[in-house]
Scaffold this motif. Structure first.
Motif, mmCIF file in Angstrom:
data_model
loop_
_atom_site.group_PDB
_atom_site.id
_atom_site.type_symbol
_atom_site.label_atom_id
_atom_site.label_comp_id
_atom_site.label_asym_id
_atom_site.label_seq_id
_atom_site.Cartn_x
_atom_site.Cartn_y
_atom_site.Cartn_z
ATOM 1 N N ASN A 72 0.828 -1.206 0.000
ATOM 2 C CA ASN A 72 0.000 0.000 0.000
ATOM 3 C C ASN A 72 0.862 1.256 0.000
ATOM 4 O OD1 ASN A 72 -2.197 -1.661 0.041
ATOM 5 N ND2 ASN A 72 -2.777 -1.219 2.160
ATOM 6 N N GLN A 73 1.997 1.212 0.693
ATOM 7 C CA GLN A 73 2.886 2.366 0.655
ATOM 8 C C GLN A 73 3.454 2.565 -0.749
ATOM 9 O OE1 GLN A 73 6.690 2.302 2.839
ATOM 10 N NE2 GLN A 73 6.091 4.259 3.758
ATOM 11 N N ASP A 74 3.764 1.476 -1.426
ATOM 12 C CA ASP A 74 4.250 1.569 -2.801
ATOM 13 C C ASP A 74 3.201 2.211 -3.708
ATOM 14 O OD1 ASP A 74 6.259 0.734 -4.930
ATOM 15 O OD2 ASP A 74 4.469 -0.313 -5.640
ATOM 16 N N LEU A 75 1.941 1.822 -3.523
ATOM 17 C CA LEU A 75 0.875 2.431 -4.323
ATOM 18 C C LEU A 75 0.724 3.909 -4.014
ATOM 19 C CD1 LEU A 75 -1.801 -0.410 -4.160
ATOM 20 C CD2 LEU A 75 -0.568 0.364 -6.201
ATOM 21 N N ALA A 76 0.908 4.280 -2.753
ATOM 22 C CA ALA A 76 0.825 5.691 -2.384
ATOM 23 C C ALA A 76 1.923 6.495 -3.069
ATOM 24 C CB ALA A 76 0.917 5.842 -0.863
ATOM 25 N N ILE A 77 3.136 5.946 -3.127
ATOM 26 C CA ILE A 77 4.243 6.642 -3.797
ATOM 27 C C ILE A 77 3.961 6.765 -5.288
ATOM 28 C CG2 ILE A 77 6.707 6.567 -4.331
ATOM 29 C CD1 ILE A 77 7.051 4.970 -1.694
ATOM 30 N N ARG A 78 3.437 5.693 -5.895
ATOM 31 C CA ARG A 78 3.120 5.747 -7.323
ATOM 32 C C ARG A 78 2.059 6.809 -7.609
ATOM 33 N NH1 ARG A 78 4.759 1.305 -10.395
ATOM 34 N NH2 ARG A 78 5.807 -0.328 -9.177
ATOM 35 N N HIS A 79 1.062 6.889 -6.739
ATOM 36 C CA HIS A 79 0.031 7.909 -6.917
ATOM 37 C C HIS A 79 0.626 9.305 -6.756
ATOM 38 C CE1 HIS A 79 -4.039 9.205 -7.392
ATOM 39 N NE2 HIS A 79 -4.168 9.669 -6.157
ATOM 40 N N LEU A 80 1.550 9.451 -5.815
ATOM 41 C CA LEU A 80 2.217 10.739 -5.617
ATOM 42 C C LEU A 80 3.028 11.147 -6.837
ATOM 43 C CD1 LEU A 80 2.918 13.011 -3.601
ATOM 44 C CD2 LEU A 80 4.832 11.590 -2.826
ATOM 45 N N LEU A 81 3.596 10.172 -7.554
ATOM 46 C CA LEU A 81 4.397 10.478 -8.735
ATOM 47 C C LEU A 81 3.566 11.107 -9.854
ATOM 48 C CD1 LEU A 81 6.675 7.312 -8.818
ATOM 49 C CD2 LEU A 81 7.459 9.675 -8.591
ATOM 50 N N GLU A 82 2.249 10.998 -9.757
ATOM 51 C CA GLU A 82 1.384 11.642 -10.737
ATOM 52 C C GLU A 82 1.237 13.125 -10.456
ATOM 53 O OE1 GLU A 82 -2.277 9.531 -10.551
ATOM 54 O OE2 GLU A 82 -1.393 7.585 -11.075
ATOM 55 N N ARG A 83 1.727 13.582 -9.332
ATOM 56 C CA ARG A 83 1.661 14.985 -8.944
ATOM 57 C C ARG A 83 3.055 15.594 -9.007
ATOM 58 N NH1 ARG A 83 -2.893 15.824 -5.818
ATOM 59 N NH2 ARG A 83 -2.416 18.029 -6.174
ATOM 60 N N ASP A 84 3.122 16.912 -9.084
ATOM 61 C CA ASP A 84 4.407 17.605 -9.071
ATOM 62 C C ASP A 84 4.797 17.928 -7.638
ATOM 63 O OD1 ASP A 84 4.724 17.614 -11.838
ATOM 64 O OD2 ASP A 84 3.493 19.416 -12.056
ATOM 65 N N VAL A 85 5.864 17.320 -7.176
ATOM 66 C CA VAL A 85 6.385 17.622 -5.847
ATOM 67 C C VAL A 85 7.868 17.936 -5.977
ATOM 68 C CG1 VAL A 85 4.698 16.254 -4.587
ATOM 69 C CG2 VAL A 85 6.833 15.192 -5.349
ATOM 70 N N ASP A 86 8.387 18.689 -5.022
ATOM 71 C CA ASP A 86 9.773 19.148 -5.082
ATOM 72 C C ASP A 86 10.721 18.272 -4.270
ATOM 73 O OD1 ASP A 86 9.425 21.740 -6.627
ATOM 74 O OD2 ASP A 86 7.982 22.033 -5.003
ATOM 75 N N GLY A 87 10.195 17.273 -3.602
ATOM 76 C CA GLY A 87 11.030 16.363 -2.836
ATOM 77 C C GLY A 87 10.166 15.457 -1.986
ATOM 78 N N MET A 88 10.725 14.326 -1.565
ATOM 79 C CA MET A 88 9.982 13.344 -0.779
ATOM 80 C C MET A 88 10.804 12.902 0.429
ATOM 81 S SD MET A 88 8.590 10.741 -3.732
ATOM 82 C CE MET A 88 7.750 11.325 -5.217
ATOM 83 N N ALA A 89 10.104 12.722 1.545
ATOM 84 C CA ALA A 89 10.689 12.111 2.750
ATOM 85 C C ALA A 89 9.893 10.845 3.030
ATOM 86 C CB ALA A 89 10.628 13.070 3.930
ATOM 87 N N LEU A 90 10.562 9.712 3.106
ATOM 88 C CA LEU A 90 9.904 8.404 3.195
ATOM 89 C C LEU A 90 10.299 7.668 4.462
ATOM 90 C CD1 LEU A 90 8.420 5.900 1.883
ATOM 91 C CD2 LEU A 90 10.642 5.351 0.826
ATOM 92 N N SER A 91 9.299 7.187 5.207
ATOM 93 C CA SER A 91 9.552 6.241 6.295
ATOM 94 C C SER A 91 9.399 4.843 5.710
ATOM 95 C CB SER A 91 8.564 6.457 7.450
ATOM 96 O OG SER A 91 8.797 5.510 8.473
ATOM 97 N N VAL A 92 10.485 4.109 5.617
ATOM 98 C CA VAL A 92 10.555 2.883 4.824
ATOM 99 C C VAL A 92 9.871 1.715 5.538
ATOM 100 C CG1 VAL A 92 12.113 1.228 3.738
ATOM 101 C CG2 VAL A 92 12.695 3.672 3.761
ATOM 102 N N THR A 93 9.034 1.015 4.795
ATOM 103 C CA THR A 93 8.478 -0.260 5.265
ATOM 104 C C THR A 93 9.421 -1.378 4.803
ATOM 105 O OG1 THR A 93 7.037 -0.211 3.311
ATOM 106 C CG2 THR A 93 6.076 0.456 5.430
#
Length: 336
Positions: A72-93
């Motif tokens: 589910n976290q992977d799907l959330a990141i993929r969905h985020l990639l459809e948006r323009d963001v300037d950087g990401m901070a990830l708590s890794v599963t």
């Protein structure tokens, strides 16, 4: 319902995450947590957004709804990639899984990526620019040192959420290091008498971020596994406060006399958490400052966006909390 409609419904149930609409002016960074409902990550997101807003920027909180799960976290990141963001901070599963999936796309698009709270495995550090958060092995060692204050050996049950979480595995390692006095970096197996400690049969126990299951495991560890000490490397049992109090009630006298121990890592302490400790049902906490983690994550992402150099590791506060006045240091002794 035909197959196509069923499949669409399944995909939407995983991919509709809380990604806000595009903001106005300013930079937008994303804090990708393990669960949107986790109070610790909510605190981290609050710290990140507060720090960003001071500069006219934004920090959005993204992640799976409900219990943490790497798919589910992977799907959330993929969905985020459809948006323009300037950087990401990830708590890794599950770092190995994410590296093969969505993080490969993050790297291809050259989006600045840092980790917070939970880092990628050592061999995948090249995928991120920095780690922000506590030394998770040290959190485990602090938990183990609290145990050592009250008990010289016995039976032990360790509790975690998932065998895939890098940070939680590091905490388990740290507990074992502190209890055995073995500082070696290699993860030992289950304790089977080292320095007087033996892990009980079904432990370590994984609760899959299910607070109800975590409380049941606490009761079972004392009742059927005959554990002298329980160390939870996260706060899951605390989240079902009333059931936890009921589960601990049969062992009240033994906990108060410290014949049994219950020690946890958590975020900021709530009044009900402190009350359990003051009543002698919990012997100590290691408290992790998630708001500070969120603020630091924003600062590192901003620096990366500006093209400035950043340290690979940005430590954030970890505080041992014991009942009454602190009379014993939990720091490791200085070398002679």
């Amino acid at each position: 319902m035909d197959l196509r409609r069923r499949v669409t419904g399944i995909v939407l149930s995983f991919s509709v995450f809380a990604i806000p609409a595009a903001h106005g002016q300013g930079l937008t960074f994303a804090l990708i947590s393990k669960s949107l409902q986790d109070a610790n990550f909510i605190a981290a997101a609050r710290g990140c957004e507060q720090a960003a807003s001071e500069d006219g920027n934004h920090c959005v909180h993204v992640g799976p709804k409900g219990a943490a799960h790497f798919r589910n976290q992977d799907l959330a990141i993929r969905h985020l990639l459809e948006r323009d963001v300037d950087g990401m901070a990830l708590s890794v599963t599950n770092g190995e899984y994410l590296a093969r999936k969505s993080l490969a796309q993050v790297a291809e698009r050259n989006i600045p990526l840092i980790t917070f709270d939970s880092d990628l495995p050592d061999d995948l550090h090249s995928l991120r620019q920095a780690y922000v958060g506590p030394d998770n092995a040290e959190i485990g060692r602090q938990l183990g040192r609290i145990v050592n204050l009250f008990m010289d050996g016995g039976t032990l049950c360790l509790m975690s959420a998932s065998p895939f979480d890098t940070n939680l595995n590091e905490r388990l390692l740290g507990v074992r290091q502190a209890l055995t006095g073995d500082p070696t970096p290699d993860e030992p197996g289950l304790l089977t008498g080292e320095n007087g400690w033996t892990e009980t049969g079904r432990c370590p126990w994984y609760n899959a971020d299910d607070k109800s299951r975590a409380v049941t495991q606490v009761f079972t560890a004392y009742t059927y596994e005959h554990s002298d000490a329980i160390v939870s490397v996260g706060a899951w049992p605390l989240l079902d406060h009333n059931r936890l109090r009921s589960a601990l009630a049969p062992f009240r006298d033994q906990l108060r006399s410290r014949e049994k121990l219950f020690i946890l890592a958590t975020g900021g302490l709530r009044p009900q958490d402190t009350a359990l400790m003051n009543e002698g049902l919990i012997q100590g906490f290691v408290s992790i400052d998630f708001e500070a983690m969120g603020r630091a994550s924003y600062e590192v992402l901003k620096r990366l966006h500006e093209g400035r150099a950043v340290k690979e590791y940005w430590p954030t506060p970890v505080i041992p909390v014991l009942p009454g006045p602190a009379s014993v240091s939990l720091d490791e002794p200085a070398p002679e």
